[in-house]
Write a protein that holds these residues in place. Sequence first.
Motif, PDB file in Angstrom:
ATOM      1  N   UNK A   1      29.191  31.246  64.358  1.00 25.31           N
ATOM      2  CA  UNK A   1      31.486  31.603  63.841  1.00 25.31           C
ATOM      3  C   UNK A   1      31.416  30.741  63.450  1.00 25.31           C
ATOM      4  N   UNK A   2      32.391  30.445  62.907  1.00 24.84           N
ATOM      5  CA  UNK A   2      33.133  29.305  62.098  1.00 24.84           C
ATOM      6  C   UNK A   2      33.368  28.455  63.164  1.00 24.84           C
ATOM      7  N   UNK A   3      34.061  28.332  64.359  1.00 23.94           N
ATOM      8  CA  UNK A   3      34.600  27.332  65.093  1.00 23.94           C
ATOM      9  C   UNK A   3      33.503  26.538  65.804  1.00 23.94           C
ATOM     10  N   UNK A   4      31.724  27.170  66.014  1.00 24.98           N
ATOM     11  CA  UNK A   4      30.824  26.702  66.557  1.00 24.98           C
ATOM     12  C   UNK A   4      30.435  25.084  65.040  1.00 24.98           C
ATOM     13  N   UNK A   5      30.241  25.661  63.841  1.00 20.32           N
ATOM     14  CA  UNK A   5      30.500  25.320  63.076  1.00 20.32           C
ATOM     15  C   UNK A   5      31.577  23.659  62.891  1.00 20.32           C
ATOM     16  N   UNK A   6      32.614  24.172  63.221  1.00 20.82           N
ATOM     17  CA  UNK A   6      33.877  23.302  63.616  1.00 20.82           C
ATOM     18  C   UNK A   6      33.286  22.703  64.852  1.00 20.82           C
ATOM     19  N   UNK A   7      32.884  22.805  65.637  1.00 23.18           N
ATOM     20  CA  UNK A   7      32.804  22.242  67.132  1.00 23.18           C
ATOM     21  C   UNK A   7      31.222  21.257  66.502  1.00 23.18           C
ATOM     22  N   UNK A   8      30.300  21.771  65.934  1.00 26.75           N
ATOM     23  CA  UNK A   8      29.049  20.506  65.558  1.00 26.75           C
ATOM     24  C   UNK A   8      29.416  19.833  64.774  1.00 26.75           C
ATOM     25  N   UNK A   9      30.398  20.254  64.232  1.00 26.72           N
ATOM     26  CA  UNK A   9      31.054  18.804  63.198  1.00 26.72           C
ATOM     27  C   UNK A   9      32.149  17.508  63.545  1.00 26.72           C
TER      28      UNK A   9
ATOM     29  N   UNK B   1      29.192  16.335  69.823  1.00 26.69           N
ATOM     30  CA  UNK B   1      29.394  16.710  68.634  1.00 26.69           C
ATOM     31  C   UNK B   1      28.804  15.825  68.161  1.00 26.69           C
ATOM     32  N   UNK B   2      28.431  15.957  66.579  1.00 27.76           N
ATOM     33  CA  UNK B   2      27.429  15.226  65.387  1.00 27.76           C
ATOM     34  C   UNK B   2      28.452  14.219  64.928  1.00 27.76           C
ATOM     35  N   UNK B   3      28.544  12.554  65.850  1.00 31.66           N
ATOM     36  CA  UNK B   3      29.706  12.089  64.538  1.00 31.66           C
ATOM     37  C   UNK B   3      29.198  11.726  63.490  1.00 31.66           C
ATOM     38  N   UNK B   4      27.593  11.491  62.431  1.00 28.46           N
ATOM     39  CA  UNK B   4      27.776  11.399  61.635  1.00 28.46           C
ATOM     40  C   UNK B   4      27.978  12.652  60.586  1.00 28.46           C
ATOM     41  N   UNK B   5      27.978  13.886  61.079  1.00 27.55           N
ATOM     42  CA  UNK B   5      28.294  15.434  60.468  1.00 27.55           C
ATOM     43  C   UNK B   5      29.779  15.240  60.424  1.00 27.55           C
ATOM     44  N   UNK B   6      30.746  14.456  61.472  1.00 24.34           N
ATOM     45  CA  UNK B   6      31.569  14.459  61.164  1.00 24.34           C
ATOM     46  C   UNK B   6      32.560  13.148  59.719  1.00 24.34           C
ATOM     47  N   UNK B   7      31.482  12.046  60.272  1.00 19.80           N
ATOM     48  CA  UNK B   7      31.847  11.357  59.070  1.00 19.80           C
ATOM     49  C   UNK B   7      31.621  11.538  57.438  1.00 19.80           C
ATOM     50  N   UNK B   8      30.830  12.710  57.204  1.00 21.71           N
ATOM     51  CA  UNK B   8      30.235  13.164  56.402  1.00 21.71           C
ATOM     52  C   UNK B   8      31.825  14.395  55.785  1.00 21.71           C
ATOM     53  N   UNK B   9      32.240  14.976  56.442  1.00 16.75           N
ATOM     54  CA  UNK B   9      33.277  15.966  56.474  1.00 16.75           C
ATOM     55  C   UNK B   9      34.467  15.443  55.618  1.00 16.75           C
ATOM     56  N   UNK B  10      34.697  14.135  56.445  1.00 14.75           N
ATOM     57  CA  UNK B  10      36.072  13.320  56.507  1.00 14.75           C
ATOM     58  C   UNK B  10      35.534  12.512  54.974  1.00 14.75           C
ATOM     59  N   UNK B  11      34.682  12.391  54.719  1.00 17.29           N
ATOM     60  CA  UNK B  11      34.520  11.631  52.763  1.00 17.29           C
ATOM     61  C   UNK B  11      34.509  12.739  52.370  1.00 17.29           C
ATOM     62  N   UNK B  12      34.172  13.592  52.400  1.00 21.41           N
ATOM     63  CA  UNK B  12      34.833  14.884  51.594  1.00 21.41           C
ATOM     64  C   UNK B  12      36.258  14.984  51.267  1.00 21.41           C
TER      65      UNK B  12
END
Length: 281
Positions: free
Chosen positions: A24-32, A52-63
């Motif tokens: 589900x997309x909710x799991x992707x949101x949770x992971x990131x 969650x994955x802090x580095x993954x969140x930083x990357x998506x924030x950069x996107x």
Amino acid sequence: VKSIGGVLTGQFLAYVIDIERFPTVAKLWKWLGWAVVDGRAERRVKGQKASFNPRGKAITWKMGSQIVMQGTRTRSVYFRLYLKFFDEYLERARRVWVRVRGADAVKKVLGMIVSMGGEVLQEESGADVWRGLVRFTDSVKPLDNLQKFLNAIKRVKVGRVEVEPLLRNPTLAHVRAMALRKMIKILLEHIWHVWRVLKGLPVGAPYVIERLNHKDFIPPLVDDPKNPIWCEGKYCHNCPLSKVCNPMYVREMLARLEKKIEEVRRMRQLMKMQVGGGANE
């Protein structure tokens, strides 16, 4: 998507690896790190392990930040979404509920509202009590009159005045962050949706329809109408791209995506071998 280059795309793929991990997309949101916990954005807590994955969140924030920073040049469809959300949140931020107790205080606060560009949209009055929804206009920059009113209301010594903004933190920086957050979550939902469709995985109803009971949703968007990456599915019958979808292009994109994932996997294995070899030496 315009404004997102190969480096950020590769970093994003390196952390997601395979969309099969997220049914589900909710799991992707949770992971990131884009989930909502108790009505607020999820944050790291000192002394606790992040869920969650802090580095993954930083990357998506950069996107998302790249889309906004280059939006005036690229005019990306997601930048236009950001502007739409920004206007919506800004309009909410301009409105506050004001509750005043005491006849003298009511007269003084109403005078302040008028002098600072406020407009009463809704009001209720009783014995020495007044409550109203006030919308403040902007004079020089967004939310400046509202901030003047919030600062001035603290100095009112007569009666009792309570102010409740529609947004928890009605500042311009907060409005921008909220609009950016919403745009990023929609971008991730579109990536998740299209990626799973291309791999032939079940998708189900969109999150906003299944969980939030919305009647409509924003379909996946592309910046190049000549090469849309989409296909007609169960919940995509209203998608404007379904009639011009190119199956050959979809297969090419899927093969390119699988090749990129395989490169990331090999790179990770090589890095593990190098780290292990160095430790043994």
